[in-house]
Scaffold this active site. Structure first.
Site, mmCIF file in Angstrom:
data_model
loop_
_atom_site.group_PDB
_atom_site.id
_atom_site.type_symbol
_atom_site.label_atom_id
_atom_site.label_comp_id
_atom_site.label_asym_id
_atom_site.label_seq_id
_atom_site.Cartn_x
_atom_site.Cartn_y
_atom_site.Cartn_z
ATOM 1 N N GLU A 161 0.793 -1.247 0.000
ATOM 2 C CA GLU A 161 0.000 0.000 0.000
ATOM 3 C C GLU A 161 0.817 1.285 0.000
ATOM 4 O O GLU A 161 0.547 2.204 0.765
ATOM 5 C CB GLU A 161 -0.958 -0.016 1.212
ATOM 6 C CG GLU A 161 -1.881 -1.214 1.184
ATOM 7 C CD GLU A 161 -2.803 -1.303 2.403
ATOM 8 O OE1 GLU A 161 -2.741 -0.424 3.274
ATOM 9 O OE2 GLU A 161 -3.576 -2.267 2.482
ATOM 10 N N ASN A 203 2.016 -5.136 -3.215
ATOM 11 C CA ASN A 203 0.612 -5.435 -2.931
ATOM 12 C C ASN A 203 -0.154 -4.142 -2.625
ATOM 13 O O ASN A 203 0.337 -3.308 -1.863
ATOM 14 C CB ASN A 203 0.572 -6.362 -1.705
ATOM 15 C CG ASN A 203 -0.783 -6.954 -1.417
ATOM 16 O OD1 ASN A 203 -1.391 -7.565 -2.295
ATOM 17 N ND2 ASN A 203 -1.266 -6.800 -0.190
ATOM 18 N N HIS A 240 -10.587 -5.704 -2.436
ATOM 19 C CA HIS A 240 -11.662 -5.534 -1.442
ATOM 20 C C HIS A 240 -12.782 -4.754 -2.131
ATOM 21 O O HIS A 240 -12.655 -3.556 -2.371
ATOM 22 C CB HIS A 240 -11.158 -4.731 -0.236
ATOM 23 C CG HIS A 240 -10.104 -5.436 0.559
ATOM 24 N ND1 HIS A 240 -10.356 -6.595 1.262
ATOM 25 C CD2 HIS A 240 -8.797 -5.159 0.761
ATOM 26 C CE1 HIS A 240 -9.251 -6.992 1.873
ATOM 27 N NE2 HIS A 240 -8.281 -6.141 1.578
ATOM 28 N N GLU A 269 -6.412 -10.508 -1.389
ATOM 29 C CA GLU A 269 -7.230 -10.292 -0.174
ATOM 30 C C GLU A 269 -8.701 -10.196 -0.554
ATOM 31 O O GLU A 269 -9.446 -9.366 -0.021
ATOM 32 C CB GLU A 269 -6.794 -8.999 0.544
ATOM 33 C CG GLU A 269 -5.319 -8.974 0.892
ATOM 34 C CD GLU A 269 -4.882 -7.711 1.645
ATOM 35 O OE1 GLU A 269 -5.757 -6.938 2.096
ATOM 36 O OE2 GLU A 269 -3.669 -7.509 1.772
ATOM 37 N N ASP A 271 -12.452 -9.985 -1.011
ATOM 38 C CA ASP A 271 -13.758 -10.062 -0.360
ATOM 39 C C ASP A 271 -14.690 -9.115 -1.100
ATOM 40 O O ASP A 271 -14.257 -8.113 -1.653
ATOM 41 C CB ASP A 271 -13.714 -9.799 1.163
ATOM 42 C CG ASP A 271 -13.013 -8.522 1.577
ATOM 43 O OD1 ASP A 271 -12.797 -7.628 0.731
ATOM 44 O OD2 ASP A 271 -12.687 -8.400 2.775
#
Ligand code: 9MR
Length: 461
Positions: A161, A203, A240, A269, A271
């Site tokens: 990030e 990432n 996400h 990750e 979701d």
């Protein structure tokens, strides 16, 4: 030359080497028997399907039951972050990270490391540091943690990030960024030196839409790193999603464009908030996007049950709070079973020094199986990826024996192993025992020393 049985057995070796040398894109055969777990379904096209795991939930039998059954890759949700692993400067703490890593490896699963350097979840002592002291502390952290886990991590999120949200397309302001723009490449170089066998990833989130300035900023960094030889092997797309941050229609384009830079891409990750068929369709589409990109090597969801999620109220995962499979699970499994472009064989190249790929094969026989190995060798060690191909009958179990003469195996994944040198036998784990006639599955191992001459042979069991 007289054709002896031995020289006849060499013919498939020559054929396989020729195929490997041209690195043809593999198209996965349609699944003869649909796989019934996410990990097994992903393996049919050479991919993994993983989940984030929290050490605090490893005593929950429902949770562990689903984990062991469904997933073949694991990410520690918080336990390998900077605050967890170096709570006091130069005092490292790996207890909870090890719990997750050992649980996974004992079950034949691989581990993604998350994350070596990040502006967030820094230990208190680091938060107020700056300049050279912070740069050195960060590099020491990367080196110590990657060295501790050397040989046990499939891929590290080396930097997490680091780009700003919004329209700038530039770096996020942080104490690490203020040590100089080269902090990211310095972290990657330190990670490569510490664990040359791990893939090294950048990432981030909100990098899914190809049109976004943030996506373009990260793309330019990766392009620059590749052009200057900064060691980077993969880019993680956290993914996400919710109504404010929907799955973009150009998601596959984004994955493909990054892959075209010569890196693997991974969904790290995943979701998606929602429920029912709308949510299911989105999970299916994300899975299909990965399967359509040969260098998209795997998908990880950010937790198991909705109640395990960092945003539980959005019910963003594949299992409900009781551990039942949701519609989103079925859509994901179906998309995996539908197959896609096989993973690109060049994606096993991860090293800075010499990399050679050699492939050997034993005689196929009838009704049995063959094993071929792709070897990624550097000065001190190697990673071997072994492909098991069923003969004219389906396999319900297999064993591969390899000769490890000048090396020691330090870790292996997706197989049980007896011994670490000499004649080493690998047998299937539960989720990759069944291979349809003509179908394939993969396992791998890593070692120190010279991995040449493995000459794997395969038998049904
Ligand atoms: O899921 C993690 C949650 O338990 C932590 O409280 C949170 C703290 O920052 O981090 C969550 O995981 C994040 C991941 O490490 C990086 N990408 C965003 C994830 C969700 O916030």
């Amino acid at each position: 030359m007289k054709l002896t049985p031995k020289s006849v057995a060499l013919i498939p070796i020559i054929a396989t080497v020729a195929t490997a040398a041209f690195g043809a894109t593999l198209i996965a055969p349609p699944a003869a028997n649909a796989a019934t777990t996410l990990g097994a379904a992903a393996q049919q096209s050479g991919r993994y399907f993983g989940t984030a795991v929290a050490a605090g939930r490893l005593g929950d039998s429902t949770y562990v039951g689903i984990l062991n059954r469904e997933f073949d890759m694991v990410t520690a949700e918080n336990e390998m972050k900077m605050d967890a692993t170096e709570p006091n400067q130069n005092q490292f703490s790996f207890g909870n990270g090890d719990r997750i890593l050992n649980q996974a490896r004992n079950q034949g699963k691989r581990v993604r490391g998350h994350a070596l350097a990040w502006h967030s979840q820094q230990p208190g002592w680091m938060q107020n540091m700056s300049g050279t002291a912070l740069r050195n502390a960060m590099l020491n952290h990367v080196t110590q943690v990657a060295t501790y886990y050397k040989g046990k991590i499939y891929a590290w999120d080396v930097v997490n990030e680091a780009y700003a949200d919004g329209g700038s397309g530039g770096r996020r302001d942080s104490n690490l960024q203020r040590t100089g723009n080269d902090w990211i490449e310095a972290a990657f170089r330190a990670a490569r030196a510490a664990d040359p066998g791990a893939k090294l990833c950048y990432n981030d989130y909100n990098t899914d839409n190809w049109s976004d300035a943030k996506t373009q900023g990260v793309y330019r960094m990766v392009q620059d790193f590749k052009s200057r030889g900064v060691p980077i092997d993969c880019v993680g797309f956290q993914s996400h999603f919710n109504n404010n941050s929907p799955v973009p229609s150009n998601y596959q384009t984004t994955l493909q464009n990054f892959a075209n830079l010569g890196v693997d891409v991974q969904i790290t990750e995943l979701d998606i908030e929602g429920s029912g068929s709308a949510q299911a369709q989105k999970f299916g589409n994300v899975t299909k996007a990965c399967l359509a990109v040969s260098r998209c090597t795997g998908i990880t969801v950010w937790g198991i049950r909705d109640s395990d999620s960092w945003r539980a109220s959005g019910t963003p995962l594949l299992f409900d709070s009781s551990g039942n499979k949701k519609a989103a699970y079925n859509a994901t499994l179906d998309a995996l079973n539908a197959g896609g472009t096989g993973t690109d064989p060049t994606s096993t190249t991860t090293t800075t020094t010499t990399t050679t790929t050699t492939t050997t094969s034993n005689n196929p026989g009838t009704g049995g199986c063959t094993a071929t190995v792709s070897l990624n060798q550097w000065n001190e060690g190697f990673v071997a990826t072994v492909k098991v191909t069923a003969g004219s009958s389906a396999l319900s179990g297999w064993a591969v024996t390899a000769t490890v003469s000048n090396a020691t195996v330090t870790s292996s994944w997706s197989a049980n192993r007896s011994g670490n040198s000499g004649s080493v036998t690998f047998t299937n784990v539960d989720y990759n025992a069944n291979v349809p006639a003509g179908g394939t599955t993969e396992f791998g191992f890593q070692g120190s020393g010279n991995g040449s001459g493995l000459n794997p042979s395969c038998s049904a069991r």
